[in-house]
Each structure stands twice: as C-alpha cells, then as structure tokens.
Write a protein that holds these residues in place. Sequence first.
Motif, short mmCIF file in Angstrom:
data_model
loop_
_atom_site.label_atom_id
_atom_site.label_comp_id
_atom_site.label_asym_id
_atom_site.label_seq_id
_atom_site.Cartn_x
_atom_site.Cartn_y
_atom_site.Cartn_z
N ASP A 147 -63.27 26.76 -55.37
CA ASP A 147 -63.92 25.55 -54.99
C ASP A 147 -64.30 24.76 -54.47
OD1 ASP A 147 -65.44 24.25 -57.85
OD2 ASP A 147 -65.07 22.76 -56.50
N ASN A 198 -68.99 25.46 -66.67
CA ASN A 198 -68.27 25.56 -66.98
C ASN A 198 -66.99 25.48 -66.43
OD1 ASN A 198 -69.05 26.21 -69.81
ND2 ASN A 198 -67.69 27.92 -70.69
N GLY A 199 -66.88 24.57 -65.30
CA GLY A 199 -66.05 24.45 -64.22
C GLY A 199 -66.19 24.88 -62.85
N THR A 200 -67.13 26.31 -62.61
CA THR A 200 -66.84 26.71 -62.05
C THR A 200 -68.09 26.67 -60.52
OG1 THR A 200 -65.81 28.84 -62.88
CG2 THR A 200 -67.17 29.17 -60.83
#
Lengths: 498, 498
Positions: free
Chosen positions: A429, A453-455
């Motif tokens: 990230d 979804n968080g990526t």
Amino acid sequence: MVMDIEAFRKAGYQAIDRICDYYYSLEQKPVASQVHPGYLRELLPAAAPEEGEDFQAIADDYQKLIVPGLTHWQHPNFYAYFPTACTFEGMLGDLYATSATNPGFNWACSPACTELEAVVMDWAAQLFGLAGHFLNSSEIGGGVIQTTASDSALVAIVAARARYTAAHPDVRLEDLVIYTTTQTHSLGVKAALVLGLACRALEVSADDRFALRGAALRAALDADKARGKHPFVLVGTVGTTSSGAVDRLDEIGEVLKEHPDVWLHVDAAWAGVTLACPEYRAPAQLASINAHADSFCTNFHKWGLVNFDASTLWVRNRRHLTDALDVTPEFLRTKQGDAGTVIDYRNWHLSLGRRFRSLKVWFVLRSYGAAGFREHIRKGIALNAHFAALVRAAPPFALVTEPSFALSVFRLAPPLPGVADGEREAALDALNRAYYARLAARPDVLLTQTVLNGTFCIRFAVGAARTTQDHVERAWGAIQEEARAALAEWEAARADGA
Amino acid sequence: MVMDIEAFRKAGYQAIDRICDYYYSLEQKPVASQVHPGYLRELLPAAAPEEGEDFQAIADDYQKLIVPGLTHWQHPNFYAYFPTACTFEGMLGDLYATSATNPGFNWACSPACTELEAVVMDWAAQLFGLAGHFLNSSEIGGGVIQTTASDSALVAIVAARARYTAAHPDVRLEDLVIYTTTQTHSLGVKAALVLGLACRALEVSADDRFALRGAALRAALDADKARGKHPFVLVGTVGTTSSGAVDRLDEIGEVLKEHPDVWLHVDAAWAGVTLACPEYRAPAQLASINAHADSFCTNFHKWGLVNFDASTLWVRNRRHLTDALDVTPEFLRTKQGDAGTVIDYRNWHLSLGRRFRSLKVWFVLRSYGAAGFREHIRKGIALNAHFAALVRAAPPFALVTEPSFALSVFRLAPPLPGVADGEREAALDALNRAYYARLAARPDVLLTQTVLNGTFCIRFAVGAARTTQDHVERAWGAIQEEARAALAEWEAARADGA
C-alpha cells in the motif's frame, strides 16, 4: 460594448478558429493543469468592471487566463476517472441549443425540445437494445435526459420512495433504507444525504469481482425486514467506478421477485453505452435490465460521444415519475398539457427549467450513425485489452481484478524480500501510494487512484475519442518509468533502514 | 462521417452565420411555435441511422425541422412567463465551455472552472450589494452556480433540514414542515415532493399585495409548534411569479429572531437582478436579505443577460452546505481537497458533475459592465411602467395589483350591466378566460395567464433584450384588439341569451 449581430459573427468565427487551434495543439499540452490553488483570483480584479469591455480583450483573457487552468479531458493521454465526451458534433449541438435558449419546462415552451427528446430517447433505447416498455412511444414507460447520473439516481429513488410510501402509508421515513453496495458510486450516499434517508452499502467480495450477488441481497433484505426496516430501492451497477464491476442483475432480479415493492435502479453511467454492441449485451446484463429494472441510466457524456451534460434515464412506468413529481400551478398550465396529449418533462425531473440537451444527442447519433458509435466503443475496449495485456506480461505489475470493458485496475506487487507476510499488504500500500504520487506529478499522462476492499490501486480508463494504440503505449512507457523509480526509491529507503 | 477539425471549422462558421440570420429574421417569426403536438415524430425516422450522415444534412434539418418548433423567447414581443436570457456573450461562453468539456466536480478537474466560479460569484454579490459574509473571499459564506431556482431552493432546504435535524435529533421527519406562501413558485411544493416532507403554504392577501407579513408567519409558527410540528425553513420571495409580490422580509426577519433554527431562503429568481440598481435595493429588500437570509438565489438566466442555465445561490455559512452534502470517496480525493485549500463545489450542490457555467457569467459581466447591466434592468422597468400607464388609462382594462418591477398583471373589468353582483366575479372570470384564449392564439405576441387569489388574470412580463417601446405599443395594440373582439363576443352571446 454590448455585442451586436456583426460583432457576434466576428467573435464567433474567432471562437471556432481558436477551438480548432486548441484541438491541433492539444497533444502538446500537459494533460493536467499545472496551476496552483488560488492562481486565478490573483490575476482577476476584485469586482466586475463598471464600464463594458471590448470582447476581444475578454476572448484573449480566456486563452491567457482560463486555458492554462484547464485539465484536458480530451487529451489522448487522459486515463483518469472516466472519460468525459467532447465531440465537434456535440459542441455544435450545444451552440445551436444556446442560440435560441428557452427553459423547456413544458411542451409549449418550445415543442421541438420536448418532441426531439422523446424521439432521440427512443433512438437511444433501440441502439442499446432496451425493451419496448422503456420507449416513449410505448406511452407506458419512457426516457428523459437528466444532467448527471447522480440526478438520474436521485429522481429514480424519489419515484421509488413515492411508490413505496403510497403502498405503505404507515411506514416512517426513518425506517426506509436505500440499498447500494460498497462499490456503488457516491451517488447512492449522496441521494441518501439529500433525502435524509438511511443507506446501507452491502458488502461484496473480490472473489465475485466486486459484484453484488443474489444471496447477499436476500440475506440483507431478510435481516432488515426482520428488524422493522423497509428497504425500498436497490441501486445496482453495471460498471462500477472503482473497478468496472457488474452486479449480478440476474440473481438480483430473482430475489426481488419476492420483494416486488423494492425498486431496482440500474446505474450504468459509464458502461451502459457498451449495450450498443451486441457482443457486450450479455456481459452488461441487458436481458436482466429488460426483465427486472424499474429504471436504467447511462451517460452519453462519459464514453458516449455527447458533450457533458447528457445523462439518459429510462423508466418502466412513467406514472411513477409523474405521481412523485407532478406540480402544475395555474401559471404552468397549457392547453396541450391539460389535454394530456404531450409530455411535460418538468414532471420527469427535479428542476422546472431544462436545457435543450437532446439536440446534441441527435447530432451525434446522426453524424456517427449506430455503426460509428459501436466502432468508438469497440476501439476503447480493444485499447484497454492491449493495455491489460502489457500489464499482465510485466511483473511486478499486477491487475487487481479482471479488466472490465475499457477499464483496468492495477498496482505494483513485487516480492518485497524481507517483509513479513503480515506486513506485506501495508508495505505494498505504501509503495503504491508513493508510486502513484510520482505518476500523478507527470504532465504527460493522467490516471487516478482508488481503493478496492482496502487495496490501494491505480485506474487506467480509456475512452477519450483521440486515444490510439500509440498513445496507450507511450502512457505505458511513463507508467513503467515511474514504477522503476518508485521501486528504486523503496529499495534505497529499505537499504537505509528506513 | 465523423467530423474532423476542418469540417468543424466549416460547420462552425455556418452555425455562426445561421445564428446571425436567426437574429436578423427573429422579428418576422411568430412568437410562439405554431406546430401541433406530435409534429416532429411524424417527420423523423423511428431509429438512429445505421451509417453516419453528412453534417450538412443534419444542420439543414435543424433549420427545417427544429426551428419551426421553437417558441422564440428572445422575440421582442415575448411577454410570457418571465424572460429567459440569451445574449451573444452568453452563447460564446457556452461555446467555449463546451469546447473543452470537463465534469468540474472538484478543483483538480479543471482548476479554472472552480476558481472562476468563486471569483464571478463575488463579482455578482458585490454587483447586487450583498453583505460581505456572502462572498467566497469571506471563507465563511459563499456563492455557487446551480442549474435553476428549483435546484437552488432544494439545496437550501436540504441544508436547512440537515442543520435542523442535527440540532434536534429526536424530531421525526414526518413532523418537519417547509413554509412557503400561496404565491411561492412551485419550487416550494416540488422540493417538498422530492424530499417527502410536509409543506404549508401560508395565506397572503390582495390588501398586502400578496406579500407575506410577519404577523401571519408568527401565528403559523405558534400554531404549528403547539401541535408538535417543526417548521424548519421558510421560502420567502422577492418577486413572485404570479404578481411580482415581495414578501416583507423585514417583518419576517424580526419574527425569525424568535425562531433562530428556522432557515430563511430568499428566492429572488426573477427580481433579484434589480439589486444591481441602487434605487431598487429598498423595494427588493436588500437590507433584510443581508440581515436575515441564510441563503439567497437569483437567476442570471431570466432577466440577467446570461444564457440558461445560471442560477446563482449564496449562503451565509458554507459549512451548512458541506455538512449536508459532502461525499468524498477515495476515487474523488485530491491533494488540494485533502489540504482544504480549495473549494470542491460538488459538495455545494446535488449532482457530482457540473458544467463550466461561470464562463458565460464572466463574459456577460465584462462585456456589459455593471453600468450596462443596470441599464438593461432599468430599461425593462421603464417599459413596464409605460405599459402599466397604458392599461390604467384605458378602462375596461384594469391592473389586478400594482405593477412590480417589469411585470404587470391585468384583466378586463367592464361594468357588465345586467349581471348580479354575486355573479360578477364568475362572469369576469369567464370573460377573461375567453379573452386570454383569443390573445394566446395570436402569432405576433405572447403573454401567459395566472390566478391571483381566485381571480384569473393575464401577465405582461418585459425583459427580452430586444424589446423597445415601439414593441410594447404594438403589443398593446394587439391586446386592445382582442379585448374589443372578446367584449363584442360576450355581448353578442348575452344578447342571444346564452
């Protein structure tokens, strides 16, 4: 200094010439504007001039002060957000429309405006393969041009709420729920804010390529109804902004058969135009749209060659719009409206006044023809397929999810030796955010970021009318160059023990 | 057949020339379109062409099929509804704006669009004498261009509701009430329909020239609060559509001091532009707007010389907009937005995307200058005063209420010998409806009707840029001619015992 007809002719010719110059020089400009916040206030006087100025000075200031502050969405190396259409035919449509401006709120305001909109919406419906009940000629459903997909969704949700509360007059507004998914465009949350209603974003998974499945919807409906909540509308998406995901409208439609008072609005703002091509009607879920959607929206002004704004909205039953939105005070009554022989489009949208937007749609559809329109869509998809193939063949680049139509979402995913498994995603990230910052600073290409979804990942959206394979390859060169630099920086920082 | 740059130059020159021709010939056209409902569908194919067409054929069809279906709002004998502005400067603003289309939803989309809007809204605020807190440079309040006054009012009401429900989290949406008057434009009722909230139209009287007074507002607030209702916004009007009434904002402001959580939105869609002239600031209630309004709207696109759409909205505190409307998903985040150094106008309105509307406002304000803008407003008011004097001097014509700015409302009010007093109003109503039907059928002049507290009447609204005293006098000739015919018809029918 007020402009007379001959001064307009002169200024108009000059405007046309300067627009030609703009397009001849477009490729030499930086894609994104390089100005700093507040640049223009520093350059302009604090108040309007007391006496009128010569128009030549004004036109020159447009070139000198405004053009450098534009980000060039029509630049062939613009891959950010989604494309915004701008064709010469669209410009001429806007020009003719503004030249005889009228507020268009009823048929009598200017019959041509209402009538052309009714006809071109039927043309567009057929171009996309929409079922007969969506056509204005059906006199049951019909189509209307809104400003944006947010506007279209808001109108659909208002109609859905009116239908639901008419059937369930005792339900409190506080108990109504708008369903979206975590991948739905912000238009879902915005509509909820505007209407003061609750919104629930259903979870979707990477395994399902970020599409809403029937089972998840059924579970949510059952759980919410059990606790006294009233989901009354679902915003399904064909082609989400972050990844181009396509909700499983087939499964959703089956579930909603058990919940017939839940309205299905299909937002295909970006990808809906692919329905013009027979080969994309299955992936874009045409059969399910026709079978299940209460309303369907796509934006000609994104990938569809018509200048912003032109968001097309179709409804299965026009009475759901007019029941929700009809207001006809005496000063708006007309003989034709009273007789019910004409559409009064003011009752099909939020505002009263409306621009003559159908003119530019008509110009574009006639000048391109259905064949030319399809060719443009196919070109975008082919260019994206080419880009995705380049990404796939070049580790450490990785597609985060399957390419969708003309959109690829990718990131750097190198091995990162020495990083523990549990820290790998956080490290990737950070690497990709640093990488994207480098890429965003380049003047010769423009891409935007998202989070799936968080990526953290980077979007590559093709669709500007002037983009060729050569442009895609040059963009790929820039993307690789910054990746090498970002990876080198990361490794250097790691060697320093940072 | 897709248009390239040189084909655009040719088609663009031709469009400019044809717009010149349109304005040279405008006065010879019928004001209202003479087509019948459905005329255009009969003339157009049922579907888009498969192959693209030559643009010359399309441009010729615009002249042949569309122009006859236009009602000419810029015709000098257009006195219907309110004027819709259309200036050459406005057209050029629209043309340049569409030539480099972008969706404008944040600063980075094209910094010039956000920055020019922030600056010209401050120019306009100063032109109108608005207090400093409404200026963008205050960084407290600020101005934003919306599409229409309906849109502006809806945004204001959403902000008002969010502010109210934040302060009163236990209040049910069902108990909220939007206040308007019986004379408020349909935008009040429309907003209530959109939001699903109750709306109460307060009664006003002919004796008060259809203006809302403080006492009526206080009585309504006290009564509604006593029964557990929560009025949270009042839409006050400067220049109503039916009669140009101006609500007593001075009295309203005093009453609302006792109800500080009731938002005051001032809709001056039509008459707000008179604030450019110092002599109209008192009748248009500038001091009270500055002292009391939470939001204020006027439309440059009506009487204000800027082509539709350009509805300008100012708020006392921009946080009330962004608290209500801010949505910033990852794909819309920008460095500048995160830093808070720029305005992201998407959070100041309903949609996400937005056109570059400030450009045409800038062009008009610079080309006319403040002096030219004022001259245009004064001309409209003087022409209306001339018309009102003609009406006053010619019984059986009668003004139904005092003229307001550039609007007169009149009817025929002959003695009607032999009609009982109790039947007089019904007979006058029938006479005037028959009279208006005659007038509406004329091709050389266009006026619209309204009803004021039950009285059918006819509106005469001046403001098209090309109207001169000579046009007003010719219109007056037509108005007299049809009156004579309507009266003769009425008398003949009476003689027949009908």
